[in-house]
Design a protein around this motif. Structure first.
Motif, mmCIF file in Angstrom:
data_model
loop_
_atom_site.group_PDB
_atom_site.id
_atom_site.type_symbol
_atom_site.label_atom_id
_atom_site.label_comp_id
_atom_site.label_asym_id
_atom_site.label_seq_id
_atom_site.Cartn_x
_atom_site.Cartn_y
_atom_site.Cartn_z
ATOM 1 N N GLU A 95 40.876 81.206 34.593
ATOM 2 C CA GLU A 95 40.970 82.485 33.895
ATOM 3 C C GLU A 95 41.354 82.368 32.426
ATOM 4 O O GLU A 95 41.570 83.370 31.779
ATOM 5 N N ASP A 96 41.419 81.155 31.900
ATOM 6 C CA ASP A 96 41.786 81.051 30.494
ATOM 7 C C ASP A 96 40.696 80.344 29.685
ATOM 8 O O ASP A 96 40.961 79.692 28.687
ATOM 9 N N TRP A 142 33.762 77.850 31.087
ATOM 10 C CA TRP A 142 33.922 78.556 32.364
ATOM 11 C C TRP A 142 32.649 78.384 33.211
ATOM 12 O O TRP A 142 32.708 78.070 34.390
ATOM 13 N N LEU A 143 31.494 78.557 32.546
ATOM 14 C CA LEU A 143 30.215 78.406 33.260
ATOM 15 C C LEU A 143 30.026 76.993 33.788
ATOM 16 O O LEU A 143 29.483 76.789 34.863
ATOM 17 N N ARG A 144 30.486 76.014 33.005
ATOM 18 C CA ARG A 144 30.360 74.624 33.450
ATOM 19 C C ARG A 144 31.028 74.454 34.822
ATOM 20 O O ARG A 144 30.523 73.776 35.702
ATOM 21 N N PRO A 162 32.413 95.645 31.547
ATOM 22 C CA PRO A 162 33.509 95.574 30.565
ATOM 23 C C PRO A 162 34.683 94.702 30.973
ATOM 24 O O PRO A 162 35.252 94.008 30.134
ATOM 25 N N VAL A 163 35.056 94.730 32.276
ATOM 26 C CA VAL A 163 36.241 93.955 32.676
ATOM 27 C C VAL A 163 35.954 92.463 32.542
ATOM 28 O O VAL A 163 36.759 91.698 32.000
ATOM 29 N N SER A 164 34.761 92.055 32.986
ATOM 30 C CA SER A 164 34.372 90.653 32.875
ATOM 31 C C SER A 164 34.300 90.240 31.399
ATOM 32 O O SER A 164 34.769 89.163 31.022
ATOM 33 N N ASN A 193 36.375 88.745 36.920
ATOM 34 C CA ASN A 193 36.847 90.130 36.944
ATOM 35 C C ASN A 193 38.098 90.212 37.813
ATOM 36 O O ASN A 193 38.984 91.020 37.550
ATOM 37 N N HIS A 194 38.133 89.377 38.834
ATOM 38 C CA HIS A 194 39.186 89.323 39.845
ATOM 39 C C HIS A 194 38.997 90.362 40.935
ATOM 40 O O HIS A 194 39.624 90.271 41.978
#
Ligand SMILES: [Zn+2]
Length: 450
Positions: free
Chosen positions: A78-79, A85-87, A284-286, A317-318
């Motif tokens: 999440e950071d 992140w995609l990797r 938007p959240v993502s 997004n969680h």
């Protein structure tokens, strides 16, 4: 023949006319037969009825972009910004198994039902084996949700593991097998598409995808201009100013195309979306979670582009909560433009209902409460501490109501949740299976380095 009446509710049809009235809805064989003000004069014997007192009756919400299995990956990375992140997300393909897709997708579907979603668009992009797509579809069908399964393709990219890179012909054969197995009329329809052009799709694949989609009458779903890094890639490698401009070269925009995100696009590209009838699913959240930026939603709406809402996968997004997403969509535009009046709640509600239905080619099926449409409906409790008293019902559904206020969920006239109890599933069993899949996936992930 099944008949159902929902009475004593505050009905919010979400049609072009902004209105809300006390009344009742009659459903016959899954279709909305009657939408009337007041109370039904006759309670027909033998006809099932639901008392909607204290609730808003509105169209079920449409989650126009998600990756259901990712509920197993909530709060794992999440950071990170989009590319690293995609990797990791792509790298998971090396250990993901069909059973993870089933258990995760079913948990994601149930979370969607419990938060008032009646249609999901599953953007499927990791298929280390053909069973992964089939197991996702099995979970969706088990859940009873209406769904669009967007089986997308990747054929290149340094961050894409070999096990999920496909030659177009092999991918098309797989999609044809899916189409042969499933009945498109049974609350399920299909899309295809490039996953995240151009970082994981070649120009050759893009050309083939448009031809294949037209041949098979499929819509197109793609992640478009999600972060600055994607736009930098299209400039560096293809000499185009933006991703939409690049995709136009291959005829990818169109009335049956839905572009997720579309954060970093120019005014000219927005005009191109309008001109081609392309929809955008705004997440938007993502976008906030990954630090992508703010999509130009206000300008899109001003130019007449159809905008839908999506949660995106729970890894960015969680949650699968579209109430959360509606509130975020409203507040993000207000703060971004530093103008509290820049977007109105009715527009946000339209994005979450009919906007989503249009984006997925389902506008004649669902998205509003109108005679002749399928009965995809939800009852939302407004007789709550956090929603009372009511001053502006549209604003209060967007800004006060919570997913946990959804009492009853109906898809195609079938009750999936009644008074917050799932009708056809045991929540504990779904949770136990999801935890088991999560434990197994976590162990397998520990063996990977990214
Ligand atoms: Zn996505």
């Amino acid at each position: 023949m099944s008949e159902l009446t929902i009475k004593n509710a505050l009905i919010m049809p979400m049609t072009d006319t902004r209105k809300c009235f006390e009344g009742y809805v009659r459903i016959k064989d899954g279709v909305i037969e009657n939408v009337m003000e007041g109370s039904p004069r006759d309670d027909i014997k033998g006809r099932e009825s639901i008392d909607g007192t204290g609730c808003v009756l509105m169209p079920g919400l449409v989650n126009a972009h998600t990756h259901l299995y990712q509920v197993l990956l909530r709060a794992v990375w999440e950071d990170l910004e989009l590319m690293p992140w995609l990797r990791r997300i792509y790298g998971c393909a090396r250990v993901l198994r069909p059973e993870h897709f089933f258990a995760g997708s079913l948990l994601g579907c149930v979370e969607a039902i419990r938060s008032g979603v009646t249609t999901v668009c599953e953007h499927n992009f990791l298929n280390p084996s053909v069973e992964c797509a089939f197991e996702t579809l099995r979970a969706i069908q088990d859940s009873g949700l209406r769904a669009v399964f967007a089986r997308t393709i990747m054929d290149t990219g340094e961050i894409v593991p070999e096990c999920v890179k496909e030659k177009p012909d092999a991918a098309f054969r797989h999609i044809e097998n899916i189409l042969a197995k499933y009945d498109r009329s049974a609350g399920l329809s299909f899309m295809t598409g490039p996953n995240t052009p151009p970082i994981n799709t070649t120009p050759g694949l893009l050309k083939e995808i448009r031809r294949f989609a037209d041949d098979k009458s499929l819509g197109i779903s793609a992640h478009v201009a999600e972060s600055k890094s994607v736009v930098e890639c299209v400039r560096r490698e293809h000499g185009k100013e933006g991703v939409v401009e690049f995709l136009q070269e291959f005829g990818i925009p169109g009335p049956n195309s839905s572009f997720a995100h579309s954060v970093h696009i120019s005014s000219d590209e927005i005009a191109l979306l309008k001109q081609t009838g392309t929809s955008v699913s705004h997440n938007p959240v993502s976008n906030m979670m990954l630090g992508d930026g703010v999509a130009p939603v206000v300008e899109m709406l001003r130019q007449g582009v159809n905008v839908a809402l999506g949660t995106d996968g729970a890894a960015s997004n969680h949650s699968q909560d579209l109430f959360d997403t509606m509130k975020a969509a409203s507040l993000l535009q207000k703060v971004h433009h530093q103008d509290a009046g820049v977007i109105d709640p009715y527009s946000v509600l339209r994005m979450a209902t009919i906007g989503g239905a249009k984006a997925l080619g389902l506008a004649s099926i669902c998205g509003t409460i109108e005679v002749g449409k399928r009965a995809d409906l939800i009852l939302v409790d407004i007789d709550t501490i956090h929603s009372q008293p009511i001053n502006d019902i549209f604003s209060q559904i967007v800004h006060c109501a919570k997913a946990s206020d959804v009492r009853t969920v109906i898809v195609n006239g079938r009750i999936l949740m009644r008074e917050r109890e799932l009708v056809q599933h045991h929540e504990k069993v779904i949770l136990t299976n999801a935890r088991k899949a999560h434990r197994d996936l976590t162990e397998r992930l520990a063996s990977l380095s990214f």
